[in-house]
Design an enzyme around this catalytic site. Structure first.
Site, PDB file in Angstrom:
ATOM      1  CG  PHE A  85      -1.576  53.813  -3.004  1.00 17.42           C
ATOM      2  CD1 PHE A  85      -0.308  53.416  -2.600  1.00 17.42           C
ATOM      3  CD2 PHE A  85      -2.649  52.995  -2.689  1.00 17.42           C
ATOM      4  CE1 PHE A  85      -0.119  52.224  -1.911  1.00 17.42           C
ATOM      5  CE2 PHE A  85      -2.470  51.797  -2.007  1.00 17.42           C
ATOM      6  CZ  PHE A  85      -1.189  51.417  -1.614  1.00 17.42           C
ATOM      7  CB  ILE A  97      -6.562  55.948  -8.828  1.00 23.05           C
ATOM      8  CG1 ILE A  97      -6.653  54.454  -9.198  1.00 23.05           C
ATOM      9  CG2 ILE A  97      -5.191  56.311  -8.276  1.00 23.05           C
ATOM     10  CD1 ILE A  97      -6.632  53.482  -8.025  1.00 23.05           C
ATOM     11  CG  ASP A 134      -0.268  48.989   9.041  1.00 23.09           C
ATOM     12  OD1 ASP A 134      -1.467  48.715   9.241  1.00 23.09           O
ATOM     13  OD2 ASP A 134       0.666  48.245   9.394  1.00 23.09           O
ATOM     14  CD  GLN A 149     -33.278  67.311  30.395  1.00 19.75           C
ATOM     15  OE1 GLN A 149     -33.813  66.218  30.228  1.00 19.75           O
ATOM     16  NE2 GLN A 149     -33.223  67.895  31.572  1.00 19.75           N
ATOM     17  N   GLY A 207     -33.654  72.097   9.518  1.00 19.72           N
ATOM     18  CA  GLY A 207     -33.657  72.266   8.061  1.00 19.72           C
ATOM     19  C   GLY A 207     -32.403  72.970   7.554  1.00 19.72           C
ATOM     20  CD  GLU A 234      -6.172  54.942   2.801  1.00 17.51           C
ATOM     21  OE1 GLU A 234      -5.377  54.358   3.540  1.00 17.51           O
ATOM     22  OE2 GLU A 234      -5.929  56.020   2.246  1.00 17.51           O
ATOM     23  CB  THR A 279     -15.156  48.069   3.715  1.00 22.70           C
ATOM     24  OG1 THR A 279     -14.883  46.689   4.033  1.00 22.70           O
ATOM     25  CG2 THR A 279     -15.144  48.255   2.204  1.00 22.70           C
TER      26      THR A 279
HETATM   27  C1  FAD Z   1     -13.647  58.212  -3.516  1.00 21.36           C
HETATM   28  C2  FAD Z   1     -12.767  56.995  -3.484  1.00 21.36           C
HETATM   29  C3  FAD Z   1     -11.391  57.145  -3.501  1.00 21.36           C
HETATM   30  C4  FAD Z   1     -10.564  56.015  -3.532  1.00 21.36           C
HETATM   31  N1  FAD Z   1      -9.188  56.181  -3.619  1.00 21.36           N
HETATM   32  C5  FAD Z   1      -8.414  55.081  -3.853  1.00 21.36           C
HETATM   33  C6  FAD Z   1      -7.008  55.229  -4.131  1.00 21.36           C
HETATM   34  O1  FAD Z   1      -6.458  56.350  -4.117  1.00 21.36           O
HETATM   35  N2  FAD Z   1      -6.278  54.115  -4.430  1.00 21.36           N
HETATM   36  C7  FAD Z   1      -6.842  52.855  -4.447  1.00 21.36           C
HETATM   37  O2  FAD Z   1      -6.124  51.907  -4.747  1.00 21.36           O
HETATM   38  N3  FAD Z   1      -8.164  52.691  -4.165  1.00 21.36           N
HETATM   39  C8  FAD Z   1      -8.962  53.765  -3.874  1.00 21.36           C
HETATM   40  N4  FAD Z   1     -10.302  53.598  -3.606  1.00 21.36           N
HETATM   41  C9  FAD Z   1     -10.876  52.237  -3.640  1.00 21.36           C
HETATM   42  C10 FAD Z   1     -11.263  51.720  -2.266  1.00 21.36           C
HETATM   43  O3  FAD Z   1     -10.117  51.452  -1.503  1.00 21.36           O
HETATM   44  C11 FAD Z   1     -12.161  50.498  -2.491  1.00 21.36           C
HETATM   45  O4  FAD Z   1     -13.416  51.002  -2.942  1.00 21.36           O
HETATM   46  C12 FAD Z   1     -12.328  49.672  -1.231  1.00 21.36           C
HETATM   47  O5  FAD Z   1     -11.137  48.987  -0.927  1.00 21.36           O
HETATM   48  C13 FAD Z   1     -13.463  48.646  -1.335  1.00 21.36           C
HETATM   49  O6  FAD Z   1     -13.336  47.880  -2.497  1.00 21.36           O
HETATM   50  P1  FAD Z   1     -14.608  47.734  -3.476  1.00 21.36           P
HETATM   51  O7  FAD Z   1     -15.167  49.094  -3.710  1.00 21.36           O
HETATM   52  O8  FAD Z   1     -14.176  46.950  -4.649  1.00 21.36           O
HETATM   53  O9  FAD Z   1     -15.678  46.940  -2.622  1.00 21.36           O
HETATM   54  P2  FAD Z   1     -15.783  45.344  -2.496  1.00 21.36           P
HETATM   55  O10 FAD Z   1     -14.470  44.778  -2.083  1.00 21.36           O
HETATM   56  O11 FAD Z   1     -16.413  44.803  -3.728  1.00 21.36           O
HETATM   57  O12 FAD Z   1     -16.792  45.213  -1.271  1.00 21.36           O
HETATM   58  C14 FAD Z   1     -18.223  45.239  -1.408  1.00 21.36           C
HETATM   59  C15 FAD Z   1     -18.821  44.873  -0.033  1.00 21.36           C
HETATM   60  O13 FAD Z   1     -18.413  43.548   0.335  1.00 21.36           O
HETATM   61  C16 FAD Z   1     -17.777  43.591   1.619  1.00 21.36           C
HETATM   62  N5  FAD Z   1     -16.715  42.576   1.658  1.00 21.36           N
HETATM   63  C17 FAD Z   1     -15.727  42.337   0.751  1.00 21.36           C
HETATM   64  N6  FAD Z   1     -14.937  41.350   1.157  1.00 21.36           N
HETATM   65  C18 FAD Z   1     -15.409  40.947   2.370  1.00 21.36           C
HETATM   66  C19 FAD Z   1     -15.013  39.963   3.313  1.00 21.36           C
HETATM   67  N7  FAD Z   1     -13.939  39.165   3.136  1.00 21.36           N
HETATM   68  N8  FAD Z   1     -15.753  39.825   4.433  1.00 21.36           N
HETATM   69  C20 FAD Z   1     -16.825  40.609   4.667  1.00 21.36           C
HETATM   70  N9  FAD Z   1     -17.239  41.577   3.817  1.00 21.36           N
HETATM   71  C21 FAD Z   1     -16.544  41.738   2.678  1.00 21.36           C
HETATM   72  C22 FAD Z   1     -17.231  45.002   1.744  1.00 21.36           C
HETATM   73  O14 FAD Z   1     -17.023  45.376   3.102  1.00 21.36           O
HETATM   74  C23 FAD Z   1     -18.350  45.800   1.089  1.00 21.36           C
HETATM   75  O15 FAD Z   1     -19.380  45.997   2.008  1.00 21.36           O
HETATM   76  C24 FAD Z   1     -11.138  54.723  -3.507  1.00 21.36           C
HETATM   77  C25 FAD Z   1     -12.536  54.570  -3.449  1.00 21.36           C
HETATM   78  C26 FAD Z   1     -13.343  55.688  -3.446  1.00 21.36           C
HETATM   79  C27 FAD Z   1     -14.834  55.482  -3.416  1.00 21.36           C
END
Ligand code: FAD
Length: 388
Positions: free
Chosen positions: A123, A157, A240, A279, A340, A363, A365
């Site tokens: 995807f 991806i 979703d 505890q 450890g 999917e 943050t």
């Molecule tokens: C191991 C891995 C597998 C993945 N697999 C897929 C996949 O199969 N297909 C795919 O399409 N993607 C995939 N992703 C991508 C993933 O969905 C994105 O990394 C994610 O959506 C965040 O985008 P970004 O990394 O560009 O972070 P950014 O969008 O640059 O965000 C950086 C920071 O800013 C914050 N931020 C951004 N916008 C806002 C806002 N409006 N308000 C407040 N805070 C905000 C974020 O929460 C984060 O803390 C994968 C990522 C990883 C690491």
């Protein structure tokens, strides 16, 4: 909400637990150490019917409800998040999306192969400069000779290096913004489809992750999934389902943390008694149990709403936010219980922490989930800062 599982759901849950303990758990550490994607095990997931569980039987799926799908994902997630990623991506992001948005020909061409595990899908939404703001993606689809030409870059991806088909999101008309987006079914054997493995991940080391370069890929007109302009809706509907799956996998991580911590703490003795007698250790475990149960109930609620066909975007975000953060907290606490010994991979807890960490990022943050939940509560969209 009915919390009782049916006899069939219990049977499927037990089978998934046995399969995970027999096939997934014994391979998880070695695959993680070697950072090796286990294609053979992905095939076994397909044989079990775990790669398209909610897809209709006529297309090769099992026609299961979402609550049951969640039970399967939870078990696989307890065993190995890298394998759970295969289930989530293949089932929720790829198969579910083709089933919902695809033409009859597209469904017949891809779903039976994907559900059986004969083929893998990926995807491709995220790009180097477009993550949380998915609508800003720059991959371009232009019309040519009655078909399409696609060029751009995709980043992070999952399964990108090993998939046979990619769902690629592209912009058909930049002036239209998110209304110009479309989703394309792209065979990865297409000329111009190039991938590069991403190394050095904190966790999910046994999961394949790719940077993809799309270099003037030529596609027929019928490669589009849904209509031009549906791309954003296609992506959101996929997420979703994908978020639900990630959340269910995180319940599995929480459960694995509880199991490992109970086993270790009742065995390990200090000051002449099992450490479970203290505890402060019980507090660590009690907090894990509460988080696991709360996460499980939130996932069950989201699944029940999906099964009833009721709106569930907010409830799915609540489940995803809570379960993913709970998995990180449980894994961290589980390492503490192990002392450890929790810091090395003789026990699964350090891998649980490394693998759980990405679930609060992908999917959507945790911040994005909070914005979805806040929008649901207030009716105000705070996703974009006010711009003059
Ligand atoms: C191991 C891995 C597998 C993945 N697999 C897929 C996949 O199969 N297909 C795919 O399409 N993607 C995939 N992703 C991508 C993933 O969905 C994105 O990394 C994610 O959506 C965040 O985008 P970004 O990394 O560009 O972070 P950014 O969008 O640059 O965000 C950086 C920071 O800013 C914050 N931020 C951004 N916008 C806002 C806002 N409006 N308000 C407040 N805070 C905000 C974020 O929460 C984060 O803390 C994968 C990522 C990883 C690491």
């Amino acid at each position: 909400m009915d919390l009782d599982l049916t006899d069939e759901q219990r049977l499927i849950q037990d089978t998934a637990r046995e399969f995970t303990d027999r096939e997934v758990v014994p391979r998880a550490r070695d695959s993680d150490r070697a950072a090796r994607f286990d294609r053979a095990l992905a095939g076994k997931l397909g044989e079990m019917g775990y790669l398209g569980a909610p897809v209709a039987e006529e297309y090769g799926g099992r026609g299961l409800d979402y609550v049951t799908y969640g039970l399967i994902v939870e078990q696989v997630g307890r065993g190995d998040s890298a394998m759970r990623t295969v289930v989530s991506v293949q089932t929720s992001l790829v198969c579910g999306t083709i089933e919902r948005w695809g033409s009859e020909d597209q469904k017949r061409a891809w779903l039976p192969r994907l559900c059986s595990g004969d083929a893998l899908g990926c995807f491709a939404l995220t790009e180097p400069d477009s993550g949380s703001d998915a609508a800003s993606l720059r991959t371009r689809a232009t019309r040519d000779d009655g078909g399409w030409v696609i060029s751009g870059q995709k980043m992070w991806i999952s399964l990108g290096n090993v998939a046979e088909v990619a769902l690629v999101f592209a912009q058909t008309d930049p002036e239209q913004g998110h209304r110009g987006l479309a989703c394309f079914l792209v065979p990865t054997s297409s000329d111009g489809f190039h991938t590069q493995e991403i190394h050095g991940k904190l966790g999910l080391r046994a999961s394949d992750t790719a940077a993809i370069s799309l270099d003037e890929i030529r596609l027929p007109a019928d490669a589009i999934l849904g209509e031009i302009g549906d791309g954003f809706k296609v992506a959101m509907s996929a997420l979703d389902s994908g978020r639900y799956s990630v959340a269910a996998g995180c319940v599995g991580i929480c459960d694995g943390c509880v199991e490992a911590s109970v086993e270790y703490s009742t065995d390990r003795k200090q000051f002449g008694v099992p450490v479970a007698s203290f505890q402060l250790v019980q507090e660590l475990i009690a907090d894990m149990v509460v988080r696991r149960d709360a996460a499980r109930l939130l996932v069950r609620r989201a699944g029940a709403l999906k099964d009833k066909g009721e709106p569930n975007t907010v409830e799915t975000s609540i489940a995803k936010l809570y379960a993913t953060e709970a998995a990180v907290e449980c894994a961290n606490a589980a390492i503490q219980v192990h002392g450890g010994s929790g810091y090395v991979d003789d026990h699964p807890v350090e891998r649980y922490l490394r693998d759980a960490r990405v679930t609060t990022l992908y999917e959507g943050t945790s911040q994005i989930q909070k914005l979805i939940i806040g929008r649901g509560a207030t009716g105000v969209d705070a996703m974009r800062p006010h711009q003059e």
